[in-house]
Each structure stands twice: as C-alpha cells, then as structure tokens.
Design a protein around this motif. Structure first.
Motif, short mmCIF file in Angstrom:
data_model
loop_
_atom_site.label_atom_id
_atom_site.label_comp_id
_atom_site.label_asym_id
_atom_site.label_seq_id
_atom_site.Cartn_x
_atom_site.Cartn_y
_atom_site.Cartn_z
N PRO A 1 -3.46 3.28 3.50
CA PRO A 1 -3.55 4.64 2.94
C PRO A 1 -3.31 5.73 3.98
CG PRO A 1 -5.36 3.27 2.17
CD PRO A 1 -4.68 2.49 3.25
N ALA A 2 -3.78 5.51 5.23
CA ALA A 2 -3.59 6.53 6.27
C ALA A 2 -2.12 6.71 6.60
CB ALA A 2 -4.38 6.14 7.52
N ILE A 3 -1.41 5.59 6.81
CA ILE A 3 0.02 5.66 7.12
C ILE A 3 0.79 6.21 5.93
CG2 ILE A 3 2.06 4.28 7.65
CD1 ILE A 3 0.25 2.40 9.22
N GLY A 4 0.44 5.72 4.72
CA GLY A 4 1.14 6.19 3.53
C GLY A 4 0.96 7.68 3.31
N GLY A 5 -0.28 8.16 3.44
CA GLY A 5 -0.52 9.59 3.26
C GLY A 5 0.22 10.43 4.28
N LEU A 6 0.25 9.95 5.53
CA LEU A 6 0.95 10.69 6.59
C LEU A 6 2.45 10.74 6.33
CD1 LEU A 6 0.83 12.09 9.36
CD2 LEU A 6 1.08 9.82 10.41
N LEU A 7 3.05 9.61 5.98
CA LEU A 7 4.50 9.56 5.74
C LEU A 7 4.89 10.41 4.53
CD1 LEU A 7 5.29 5.78 6.37
CD2 LEU A 7 5.93 7.72 7.81
N ILE A 8 4.15 10.25 3.45
CA ILE A 8 4.49 11.00 2.23
C ILE A 8 4.26 12.49 2.44
CG2 ILE A 8 3.86 11.35 -0.19
CD1 ILE A 8 3.14 8.33 -0.24
N GLN B 1 0.84 -1.21 0.00
CA GLN B 1 0.00 0.00 0.00
C GLN B 1 0.87 1.26 0.00
OE1 GLN B 1 -3.52 0.58 0.58
NE2 GLN B 1 -4.20 -1.53 0.58
N LEU B 2 1.86 1.27 0.87
CA LEU B 2 2.74 2.43 0.97
C LEU B 2 3.52 2.63 -0.33
CD1 LEU B 2 4.17 4.69 2.49
CD2 LEU B 2 5.66 2.97 3.54
N GLY B 3 4.00 1.52 -0.91
CA GLY B 3 4.76 1.62 -2.15
C GLY B 3 3.94 2.20 -3.28
N TYR B 4 2.68 1.76 -3.40
CA TYR B 4 1.83 2.25 -4.48
C TYR B 4 1.60 3.76 -4.35
CZ TYR B 4 -2.22 2.75 -7.56
OH TYR B 4 -3.07 3.15 -8.55
N LEU B 5 1.30 4.21 -3.12
CA LEU B 5 1.08 5.64 -2.90
C LEU B 5 2.36 6.44 -3.16
CD1 LEU B 5 -1.13 5.58 0.32
CD2 LEU B 5 -1.87 6.07 -2.01
N ALA B 6 3.50 5.88 -2.76
CA ALA B 6 4.77 6.58 -2.97
C ALA B 6 5.08 6.69 -4.46
CB ALA B 6 5.89 5.85 -2.23
N PHE B 7 4.79 5.64 -5.22
CA PHE B 7 5.00 5.72 -6.66
C PHE B 7 4.08 6.77 -7.29
CE2 PHE B 7 6.86 1.28 -6.64
CZ PHE B 7 8.10 1.69 -7.09
N LEU B 8 2.83 6.83 -6.86
CA LEU B 8 1.92 7.85 -7.37
C LEU B 8 2.45 9.25 -7.07
CD1 LEU B 8 -1.64 6.47 -6.52
CD2 LEU B 8 -0.54 6.57 -8.75
#
Length: 424
Positions: free
Chosen positions: A163-170, A39-46
């Motif tokens: 998505p919550a963790i990914g959005g926060l980290l990015i 999940q995190l990887g996909y958001l980071a690539f976007l």
C-alpha cells in the motif's frame, strides 16, 4: 548480549538451511514481487475506477469482480494445474498479467478496468496454487513449517510495503504509470520462474473432464483431516470477512478516525505478521505443532482461531488508539501462525498428484465465504452499530474454535466427522 548474538546466529543458520535450494530462493523472490504487483494493481484499479465514477458500488465492483474471477477460473485451473508443468503455469500467469496491465494502462472506458481486473484476478488464481504446489519440492525434508514461516514474514512485508509503494506511485505519477510498473513487476517475476528446476509428478487421474474437475474435491472428501481443515476454514472465513470494513467504521464511530488510523493498524498487523513468521520459522524440525494427522495438530489450529476471536473482542473494549495498534500487532502474530498452520497442513496431507487442485479449492472457497460474511454483517452493523457486530464476529470465532477442539478428537473418517458436526 551473548544470547542475543546466539539467537541471531541460529536464525540465520535456519534461514540458510531452509533456502538452500536455488529454485526455492527464486520462487520466494518471484512471489514477493508478484505480491507487490497484486497490491499495486488493486490500488491502481481503485484509482482508475474512482477517476471515472464516484459511485460507491462502482468502486466496490472491483473487489466483486476479483472474487467472481476466482470462481469462474476454478474449473479451468482444476483441469490443468496438476497435469502440466507448474513452472509453465507460473510463467503463463505472470506473462498474462503483464499484458493485462499494459492494456489497462491504455484503457479509457470504465468497463475495461473491470474486465482487466477480472482477468488479472483469474490468472492470480492460477499462480498462487501452482506456487503452493511446486514449492514443497524445493524445501528440505521436514522443513515445511520453517519455510512457511519465512514465507509468511515476506507476505507480511508485502502487506506493509504494497500500500505504501502503491499510494506513492499513484499519487505522484498517476494510475496509468502504476499499471505499467505493475506490468514490469510481473515480467521480472516471469524471468525468475522460467529458470526454476523442473519437477516431474505422476498423474494417475483419467483425462476425462469430469474427473479432472472433481479430482481435488475427491482428495478432500476422502481425507478426514482435510475435511476438518476445510470446514474449519470455511466457518472461520464466514465469521471474519465482515471484520475489515467494520473495523474502519468502528474507528470512525469511536474516535472520529479514518484512513490514517486504519493505515496504522494495518502497518502494526504487518509488523506482527513478520514477527509471527520469524517465530514460526524457528520451530523445531522434528516436532512441529501443526501436524493435523494427529489430534494435537487439529487442536492447535483450532486454538489459534479461538485466540483470534478473543483478541478481536478485547480490541472492541479498548479506548485508546495506541493499545488498539498494539492489539493489531498481536493480530498479525496470530494470523501468521494460522497461515503457517493451514499451509503446512494442506501440504503434508495432500499427495503431489492433487496438491495443486486442493490449494486451488482452498483459494476458491475463501472468496465467497468472505463476501457472504460482508453481506450478512454490514446490514446488521447499520442497525446495531459496528462495535456489537465485531464482538459477535469475535465470539463466533471463539465458538468455532471450541467446536473444532471438541470435534478434533472424534475424527476417524469423513462420515464420522459430519455426524459429529451435526450432533453438536
């Protein structure tokens, strides 16, 4: 009050029984962490692609790259997945993805993000079927449904947290740091799977390249219950693939909403998924409803597909965001039951020799069907609007479920299945 305490006590006892094997617990945690990493990887690539280009086709290209990765990786996965130690397959997949995301963190060219995304998805194609094939060896006899229900609860939790963790980290540290954290998550997963108990399986297929590639396909074609399942799932994915992007458009058209409202729906579906998974984990050991070797099991899975379509059609008739959020919670419950039924059916109807290849075929057929659904649905929605297309998609699910119910009682061989399908 006493009944609540008793139910909680029974649930805890069931979880302890299902997760008694140390390797199963480690595999659960490893796949949970890997799921968060995906999940995190996909958001980071976007985020990385968006920073380099605002072209919608470039942004959507990440999804396309991941879909094609599964198809291209399939032949290699089919060759090795049932011949070599699946623990090693998991370890290779985790270590490879860790290296890929470290390279992604250092990349500066747009095309490199597509290459990294493609390679990461290819190794996910190796990890997921290997995990699905290995896991049953660590589950107590007769507890496949309960274990899959518990796993589905964790997957739904990943859908909420990812998505919550990914959005926060990015948002706070940028996509490069997110790539590095993602790499660390795969290293953690690798540290868990390296210590799994070894499982030895018999491999009777020849060593010829063609035989290895076709082994999984032969296992499906020679088993009428698996044929039923794969045809049902292919049809189902073709009907539902267009729904997610169109639901986003529908919210915007009907309410002027956007990402925030969609996130509420996704969170509600995740919560429903957790509830559904917990309910599935409490099914009785002796008789579960997803034994597709019997007509009743086939009908039950078909009914779930039918219900999913009915819920979607009801969703489009609602006029408030609150009832829509509640309806998505019901989506989550139904989706959990569907996942548990499919996974259980494949596990119980495939021998150890071919299970990895059958699961990899299942993963591979999903991507093209979903993408074709989007290609068909989006242009129609531009002409007719998202609402009517969503209703049609839900209606297609209902029709697929009804046809599957009719076909379920007439299967004695793969040829009979195909004749029945074409006669309807």
């Amino acid at each position: 009050m006493n009944s609540v305490v008793t139910n909680i006590s029974n649930y805890v006892s069931n979880v302890r029984r299902v997760t008694a094997h140390r390797s199963f617990r480690r595999l659960l945690v490893a796949s949970f962490v890997s799921g968060l990493g995906d999940q995190l990887g996909y958001l980071a690539f976007l985020a990385a692609v968006s920073a380099g280009s605002e072209d919608v086709y470039a942004i959507g290209g990440i999804s396309v790259a991941e879909m094609f990765a599964g198809l291209i990786a399939l032949p290699l996965v089919q060759i090795i997945i049932d011949r070599y130690d699946k623990r090693r397959m998991l370890l290779v997949a985790d270590l490879a993805r860790a290296v890929i995301f470290i390279l992604a963190a250092m990349a500066n060219e747009l095309w490199l993000y597509f290459v990294c995304g493609f390679c990461a998805a290819a190794f996910t194609q190796l990890f997921d079927p290997s995990r699905s094939a290995l896991e049953p060896h660590y589950i107590p006899d007769g507890q496949i449904v309960q274990a899959n229900g518990f796993r589905q609860s964790l997957l739904s939790l990943v859908m909420i947290l990812g998505p919550a963790i990914g959005g926060l980290l990015i948002g706070t540290m940028g996509f490069r740091i997110a790539f590095l954290i993602n790499a660390a998550s795969f290293l953690f997963s690798a540290a868990l799977v390296i210590d799994l108990e070894r499982v030895t399986t018999t491999q009777r297929d020849s060593h010829r390249f063609v035989d290895e590639i076709s082994g999984g396909l032969r296992a499906v074609r020679g088993n009428p219950t698996l044929m039923f399942l794969f045809i049902l799932m292919g049809s189902f994915h073709l009907a539902v693939g267009m729904q997610f992007p169109l639901i986003f458009v529908y919210i915007r058209e009907a309410f002027g909403g956007g990402t925030r409202e969609l996130s509420w729906l996704i969170s509600s579906m995740g919560i429903g998924g957790i509830v559904g998974g917990l309910l599935m984990s409490q099914l009785p050991k002796e008789r579960h409803p997803f034994d597709i070797s019997k007509r009743r099991g086939k009908v039950n899975i078909a009914v779930i597909a039918l219900l999913d379509g009915g819920v979607l059609m009801t969703f489009t008739s609602l006029h408030g965001l609150v009832p829509m959020v509640c309806m998505f919670g019901l989506f989550g419950i139904i989706g959990s039951a569907f996942y548990v039924g499919i996974t259980t059916a494949i596990t119980e109807n495939t021998d150890d020799e071919h299970r990895g290849r059958v699961f990899s075929l299942y993963s591979a057929q999903r991507g093209p069907a979903l993408m074709l659904s989007v290609i068909i649905g989006i242009p129609i929605a531009k002409s007719l609007g998202s609402g009517p297309v969503l209703v049609g998609s839900g209606g297609a699910e209902v029709l697929i479920g009804l046809v599957a119910i009719v076909v379920a009682g007439k299967i004695r061989s793969p040829k009979m299945l195909m004749r029945t399908m074409f006669s309807l």
